[in-house]
Enzyme design. Structure first.
Site: not given
Length: 197
Positions: A55, A72-74, A109
């Site tokens: 991203k 960001a990623d969750t 992350g």
């Protein structure tokens, strides 16, 4: 935190925007479209770090001028299985049943890129749900809240009453671990570290 340079956020998530505003970071939005498909055999930790970096890179590629971009990623993980956003009501209820009465991990992350420089961080939080009755899971789905949430719940919303305990980062469960994010912003000189002391 005080701003020293313009930051771009590669996300349209209102929760991530709120979290950056919470710590006084000024930013511009640069939403991106990145596939969230899990690669075969990919561990949850690898998955969120890969997507966060993808991203941020996509945001960097979309800019006309060099600038720092935050991605960001969750993901919610149970027994190393990744629970993404629910496809529909049945999928959401199956996820909530799987989380009921047990502990799961929420992995977030976060990545910051600028020019050729790239750094990322991982936040891992353990969350335990109390036992959920089928009726309350159905009522929760009817509220509309879990439709676009990883693991079919939002800890900052109605699902807060499901959480028996948490060990780790509350903001990470929301979608942007602020400790790790602030560390990256300081390392890249996006914010003045001295302003936080």
């Amino acid at each position: 935190m005080s701003r020293s340079r313009t930051l771009y956020l590669a996300s349209s998530s209102p929760r991530r925007r709120e979290l950056l505003e919470q710590i006084g970071v000024h930013y511009k939005i640069r939403p991106v479209d990145v596939s969230e498909r899990v690669n075969p055999g990919e561990a949850p930790e690898e998955y969120v770090l890969r997507l966060a970096l993808a991203k941020a890179r996509a945001g960097r590629a979309a800019l006309a001028v060099p600038a720092p971009v935050l991605g960001a990623d969750t993901a919610v993980a149970v027994d190393d299985a990744i629970l993404g956003k629910p496809r529909d009501r049945d999928d959401a209820l199956a996820m909530l049943a799987r989380l009921s009465g047990r502990e799961h991990r929420v992995l977030s992350g976060v990545a910051l890129v600028e020019g050729e420089r790239e750094e990322s961080r991982l936040s891992v939080t353990r969350v335990r749900f109390r036992v959920l009755a089928p009726g309350e899971a159905a009522a929760y789905w009817a509220s509309g809240e879990p439709a676009d949430k990883a693991g079919a719940y939002a800890i900052q919303g109605l699902a807060a009453v499901f959480v028996e305990r948490i060990e780790g980062s509350y903001s990470g469960v929301m979608g942007l671990p602020l400790f790790e994010t602030a560390e990256l912003l300081e390392r890249f000189g996006v914010v003045d570290a001295a302003a936080r002391r």
